[in-house]
Design a protein around this motif. Structure first.
Motif, PDB file in Angstrom:
ATOM      1  N   GLN A  38      23.483  10.455   1.791  1.00 35.16           N
ATOM      2  CA  GLN A  38      22.608  11.533   1.376  1.00 35.16           C
ATOM      3  C   GLN A  38      22.273  12.362   2.619  1.00 35.16           C
ATOM      4  O   GLN A  38      21.857  13.678   2.427  1.00 35.16           O
ATOM      5  N   ALA A  39      22.080  11.920   3.792  1.00 36.67           N
ATOM      6  CA  ALA A  39      21.189  12.698   4.827  1.00 36.67           C
ATOM      7  C   ALA A  39      22.108  12.852   6.091  1.00 36.67           C
ATOM      8  O   ALA A  39      21.711  13.876   6.760  1.00 36.67           O
ATOM      9  N   ILE A  40      23.105  12.085   6.427  1.00 40.97           N
ATOM     10  CA  ILE A  40      23.621  12.273   7.943  1.00 40.97           C
ATOM     11  C   ILE A  40      25.005  12.712   7.635  1.00 40.97           C
ATOM     12  O   ILE A  40      25.315  13.345   8.691  1.00 40.97           O
ATOM     13  N   ILE A  41      25.968  12.600   6.564  1.00 42.08           N
ATOM     14  CA  ILE A  41      27.183  12.997   6.393  1.00 42.08           C
ATOM     15  C   ILE A  41      27.174  14.642   6.866  1.00 42.08           C
ATOM     16  O   ILE A  41      27.925  15.139   7.615  1.00 42.08           O
ATOM     17  N   PRO A  42      26.042  15.455   6.268  1.00 43.32           N
ATOM     18  CA  PRO A  42      26.307  16.691   6.615  1.00 43.32           C
ATOM     19  C   PRO A  42      26.036  17.005   8.063  1.00 43.32           C
ATOM     20  O   PRO A  42      26.703  18.062   8.802  1.00 43.32           O
ATOM     21  N   ILE A  43      25.140  16.315   8.649  1.00 47.74           N
ATOM     22  CA  ILE A  43      24.898  16.548  10.064  1.00 47.74           C
ATOM     23  C   ILE A  43      26.140  16.167  11.145  1.00 47.74           C
ATOM     24  O   ILE A  43      26.446  17.099  11.760  1.00 47.74           O
ATOM     25  N   VAL A  44      26.808  15.234  10.610  1.00 43.43           N
ATOM     26  CA  VAL A  44      28.017  14.882  11.434  1.00 43.43           C
ATOM     27  C   VAL A  44      29.241  15.953  11.206  1.00 43.43           C
ATOM     28  O   VAL A  44      29.828  16.285  12.238  1.00 43.43           O
ATOM     29  N   ASN A  45      29.062  16.420  10.050  1.00 37.40           N
ATOM     30  CA  ASN A  45      29.988  17.688   9.905  1.00 37.40           C
ATOM     31  C   ASN A  45      29.788  18.616  10.764  1.00 37.40           C
ATOM     32  O   ASN A  45      30.684  19.311  11.127  1.00 37.40           O
ATOM     33  N   GLU A  46      28.309  19.052  10.616  1.00 40.60           N
ATOM     34  CA  GLU A  46      28.029  20.053  11.796  1.00 40.60           C
ATOM     35  C   GLU A  46      28.678  19.882  12.888  1.00 40.60           C
ATOM     36  O   GLU A  46      28.968  20.808  13.790  1.00 40.60           O
ATOM     37  N   VAL A  47      28.395  18.570  13.698  1.00 38.91           N
ATOM     38  CA  VAL A  47      28.789  18.354  14.946  1.00 38.91           C
ATOM     39  C   VAL A  47      30.238  18.594  15.061  1.00 38.91           C
ATOM     40  O   VAL A  47      30.796  19.128  16.061  1.00 38.91           O
ATOM     41  N   VAL A 105       0.832  -1.321  -0.004  1.00 32.93           N
ATOM     42  CA  VAL A 105       0.089  -0.103  -0.105  1.00 32.93           C
ATOM     43  C   VAL A 105       0.774   1.226  -0.103  1.00 32.93           C
ATOM     44  O   VAL A 105       0.385   2.272  -0.365  1.00 32.93           O
ATOM     45  N   VAL A 106       2.278   1.311   0.327  1.00 31.73           N
ATOM     46  CA  VAL A 106       3.268   2.152   0.049  1.00 31.73           C
ATOM     47  C   VAL A 106       3.812   2.163  -0.908  1.00 31.73           C
ATOM     48  O   VAL A 106       4.771   1.165  -1.258  1.00 31.73           O
ATOM     49  N   THR A 107       3.869   3.481  -1.980  1.00 27.92           N
ATOM     50  CA  THR A 107       4.831   3.551  -2.794  1.00 27.92           C
ATOM     51  C   THR A 107       5.648   4.838  -2.694  1.00 27.92           C
ATOM     52  O   THR A 107       5.260   5.778  -2.223  1.00 27.92           O
ATOM     53  N   CYS A 108       7.077   4.607  -3.088  1.00 26.16           N
ATOM     54  CA  CYS A 108       8.021   5.790  -2.679  1.00 26.16           C
ATOM     55  C   CYS A 108       8.572   6.141  -3.729  1.00 26.16           C
ATOM     56  O   CYS A 108       8.923   5.538  -4.733  1.00 26.16           O
ATOM     57  N   ASN A 109       8.652   7.407  -4.257  1.00 21.37           N
ATOM     58  CA  ASN A 109       9.476   8.261  -5.313  1.00 21.37           C
ATOM     59  C   ASN A 109      10.389   8.966  -4.456  1.00 21.37           C
ATOM     60  O   ASN A 109      10.394  10.139  -4.319  1.00 21.37           O
ATOM     61  N   ASP A 110      11.546   8.234  -4.508  1.00 19.15           N
ATOM     62  CA  ASP A 110      12.765   8.934  -3.736  1.00 19.15           C
ATOM     63  C   ASP A 110      13.037  10.225  -4.357  1.00 19.15           C
ATOM     64  O   ASP A 110      13.629  11.167  -3.808  1.00 19.15           O
ATOM     65  N   TYR A 111      13.045  10.400  -5.914  1.00 20.43           N
ATOM     66  CA  TYR A 111      13.547  11.329  -6.368  1.00 20.43           C
ATOM     67  C   TYR A 111      12.377  12.740  -6.268  1.00 20.43           C
ATOM     68  O   TYR A 111      13.003  13.718  -6.040  1.00 20.43           O
ATOM     69  N   GLN A 112      11.148  12.585  -6.175  1.00 20.82           N
ATOM     70  CA  GLN A 112      10.393  13.418  -5.842  1.00 20.82           C
ATOM     71  C   GLN A 112      10.084  13.835  -4.453  1.00 20.82           C
ATOM     72  O   GLN A 112       9.112  14.572  -4.223  1.00 20.82           O
ATOM     73  N   ARG A 113      10.664  12.953  -3.579  1.00 23.19           N
ATOM     74  CA  ARG A 113      10.364  12.906  -2.158  1.00 23.19           C
ATOM     75  C   ARG A 113       9.245  12.914  -1.564  1.00 23.19           C
ATOM     76  O   ARG A 113       8.884  13.517  -0.857  1.00 23.19           O
ATOM     77  N   GLU A 114       8.441  11.875  -2.396  1.00 24.97           N
ATOM     78  CA  GLU A 114       7.090  11.749  -2.128  1.00 24.97           C
ATOM     79  C   GLU A 114       6.577  10.244  -1.839  1.00 24.97           C
ATOM     80  O   GLU A 114       7.352   9.280  -2.103  1.00 24.97           O
ATOM     81  N   ASP A 118      11.597  15.839   3.434  1.00 22.76           N
ATOM     82  CA  ASP A 118      12.730  16.371   3.103  1.00 22.76           C
ATOM     83  C   ASP A 118      13.542  15.361   2.170  1.00 22.76           C
ATOM     84  O   ASP A 118      14.206  15.656   1.309  1.00 22.76           O
ATOM     85  N   LYS A 119      13.455  14.252   2.616  1.00 23.30           N
ATOM     86  CA  LYS A 119      14.042  12.993   1.613  1.00 23.30           C
ATOM     87  C   LYS A 119      13.314  11.848   1.900  1.00 23.30           C
ATOM     88  O   LYS A 119      12.838  11.530   3.014  1.00 23.30           O
ATOM     89  N   VAL A 120      12.969  10.934   0.968  1.00 21.98           N
ATOM     90  CA  VAL A 120      12.556   9.688   0.705  1.00 21.98           C
ATOM     91  C   VAL A 120      13.342   8.603   0.552  1.00 21.98           C
ATOM     92  O   VAL A 120      14.143   8.703  -0.490  1.00 21.98           O
ATOM     93  N   PHE A 121      13.498   7.426   1.218  1.00 19.37           N
ATOM     94  CA  PHE A 121      14.266   6.200   1.106  1.00 19.37           C
ATOM     95  C   PHE A 121      13.240   5.111   0.899  1.00 19.37           C
ATOM     96  O   PHE A 121      12.824   4.692   1.808  1.00 19.37           O
ATOM     97  N   GLY A 122      13.192   4.578  -0.208  1.00 22.36           N
ATOM     98  CA  GLY A 122      12.093   3.288  -0.495  1.00 22.36           C
ATOM     99  C   GLY A 122      12.959   2.062  -0.182  1.00 22.36           C
ATOM    100  O   GLY A 122      14.173   2.105   0.180  1.00 22.36           O
ATOM    101  N   PRO A 123      12.079   1.029  -0.354  1.00 24.08           N
ATOM    102  CA  PRO A 123      12.778  -0.286   0.115  1.00 24.08           C
ATOM    103  C   PRO A 123      14.049  -0.848  -0.493  1.00 24.08           C
ATOM    104  O   PRO A 123      14.717  -1.589   0.117  1.00 24.08           O
ATOM    105  N   THR A 124      14.455  -0.253  -1.735  1.00 18.93           N
ATOM    106  CA  THR A 124      15.689  -0.445  -2.277  1.00 18.93           C
ATOM    107  C   THR A 124      16.919   0.269  -1.576  1.00 18.93           C
ATOM    108  O   THR A 124      17.929   0.031  -2.042  1.00 18.93           O
TER     109      THR A 124
END
Ligand SMILES: Nc1ncnc2c1ncn2[C@@H]1O[C@H](COP(=O)(O)OP(=O)(O)OP(=O)(O)O)[C@@H](O)[C@H]1O
Length: 475
Positions: free
Chosen positions: A77-86, A34-43, A62-68
């Motif tokens: 894509q999402a965590i490297i920048p956060i750790v850089n800020e730390v 019942v769930v479909t992800c569109n990683d590129y459109q973040r939907e 802000d970002k969507v990561f599907g089953p694959t």
């Protein structure tokens, strides 16, 4: 504007959505997707059939990561920048939210706990956010070739009680009842934050040391079997890494930069009856809900800009206060299953996470400290601890019975709540007074204008009457 000033503006909490692949059981039972992800459109689209009608609900994150999506994709894509800020001196929090069995622990820890790092210091492909963050931190620090120190804490919040997951073995081996007595108190730190009294802080010098601690701590986490997931965790865990980095000013003065990363794995957010927890676990389940319920209320209060935000109502929200509407950078990873069996919970997670997107934080880089000031602070701390040890050994401190201490604690807590409520009502009253004052001033002005008009009319009338009299006599 400078880049630092840019960074200190209000920023929204970042919300990522991850949908796991079908589990073996879901595949066996041929559960429809019942769930479909569109990683590129973040939907993310959720398909429901209501009264023979197909209804699609679409959510954007802000970002969507599907089953694959692989662990590495999410991290890069999402965590490297956060750790850089730390590493730049910010405090950041990443937490995983979702129904039991949707992949919170897989996303945060992954499978590397036992495998540790592979050949050439590489992590296994299933390694989650925590081991990857640890590796990124040490790799960067070693590359920078500067002096640094890294310390970690690992705690569990279960039934509104905090347990130290890094406490020495003899403490963790005692019976559950005894363990509950060892619950650590959460206290105000006098600087607007909270601290967990007596929590072990372990200094670590390389990745493998952290992995062993993580493994030791995770093994202690209490788990309860539920119908949905045999390894289901009924507790929240908070793994924190604090980094101090030495820097030198052009004048040769030594400064210490400090950043902190909080990694939170929340307990399953599902409906208790559905997860199969029954009577014996009612308290357990209820308390988990209390923390998650309060988290929901805090999010609502922040999103709807309500005057009072109920941070104090649960330990989870007291611990995470600065991450929700405060000076910390926050990222929420919401996890869902693709299967129809979890539809209701998936929609509730998506609604919850979508609301959290509107929370605004004002991240501030931590003030750099002079090395001499830091050393002075540490000496002060050592003196305080020495005095405590002395008082405990010689029994010359203040000793009061436990129930009296508890009663005084409750009273103090009650007074703190009262003060908070009174502050809110004082603010409301002050606003009412200023509104009334404004109204009074404008009425006063209005009546002055009316008086002027009246006087002018009276002068006119006298003139007209006199003129009438004059005309009368003339005639
Ligand atoms: N993205 C994914 N890819 C592959 N396997 C996954 C993924 N997400 C979860 N899994 C698998 O699904 C199972 C349940 O995941 P996990 O234990 O992380 O759920 P959880 O949300 O932490 O549950 P709990 O609330 O009970 O702790 C595990 O076997 C895990 O390996």
């Amino acid at each position: 504007m400078s880049s630092r000033a840019d960074k200190e503006k209000a920023v929204n909490v970042q919300v990522l959505l991850r949908c796991r692949p079908f589990s073996d059981e879901e595949l066996r039972s041929n559960a429809p997707q019942v769930v479909t992800c569109n990683d590129y459109q973040r939907e993310v689209a959720v398909t429901q059939t209501i009264a023979a009608k197909q209804i699609d609900r679409v959510f954007t994150f802000d970002k969507v990561f599907g089953p694959t999506a692989r662990q590495r994709d999410l991290y890069d894509q999402a965590i490297i920048p956060i750790v850089n800020e730390v590493l730049e001196g910010f405090n950041c929090t990443i937490f995983a939210y979702g129904q039991t069995g949707t992949g919170k622990t897989y996303t945060m820890e992954g499978e590397c706990r036992r495998a540790k790092s592979g050949p050439d210091g590489q992590l296994p492909s299933d390694a989650g956010v925590i081991p990857r963050a640890v590796k990124q931190i040490f790799d960067t620090l070693e590359r920078q070739n500067t002096e640094y120190s890294v310390k970690v804490t690992f705690l569990e919040l279960y039934n509104e009680e905090i347990t130290d997951l890094l406490a020495p073995e003899e403490i963790s081996k005692v019976a559950l009842e005894e363990r509950q007595k060892k619950a650590l108190p959460l206290m105000e730190d006098g600087k607007g934050g909270v601290l967990v009294r007596g929590l072990e802080e372990e200094i670590v010098t390389n990745c493998n040391e952290i992995f062993s601690l993580l493994e030791r701590g995770s093994a202690k986490r209490r788990t309860a079997e539920t119908l949905l997931n045999k390894q289901s965790s009924r507790s929240h865990s908070l793994f924190s890494i604090t980094i101090h980095i030495k820097e030198a000013t052009p004048e040769g003065e030594e400064l210490i930069k400090c950043g902190k990363l909080n990694l939170v794995d929340l307990a399953g957010s599902e409906n208790i009856s559905r997860s199969g927890a029954r009577e014996g676990r009612a308290r357990e389940a209820g308390e988990i809900n209390k923390s998650l319920l309060t988290l929901g209320r805090v999010i609502t209060a922040l999103v709807e800009h309500l005057g009072h935000v109920p941070y104090r109502d649960s330990k989870l929200t007291r611990l995470l206060r600065d991450s929700l509407g405060g000076r910390t950078k926050t990222c929420i990873i919401a996890t869902v299953s693709p299967s129809v069996h979890c539809l209701e919970e998936t929609l509730s997670t998506l609604d919850y996470a979508h609301r959290a997107k509107s929370i605004k934080n004002r991240p501030e880089v931590n003030q750099k400290m002079m090395k001499s000031t830091l050393i002075k602070d540490l000496y002060g701390e050592i003196d305080r601890l020495k005095a405590e040890v002395y008082a405990a050994r010689e029994k010359v401190g203040v000793y009061i019975p436990k129930d009296r201490y508890q009663a005084e604690e409750n009273e103090r807590k009650g007074m703190a709540d009262q003060i908070e409520q009174m502050t809110v009502s004082l603010e409301t009253n002050q606003k009412q007074i200023s509104d009334l004052q404004e109204k009074y001033d404008s009425e006063l002005q209005h009546s002055a204008e009316l008086r002027k008009k009246l006087e002018a009319t009276e002068v006119n009338n006298i003139f007209l009457i006199s003129y009438d009299h004059f005309m009368f006599f003339m005639l």
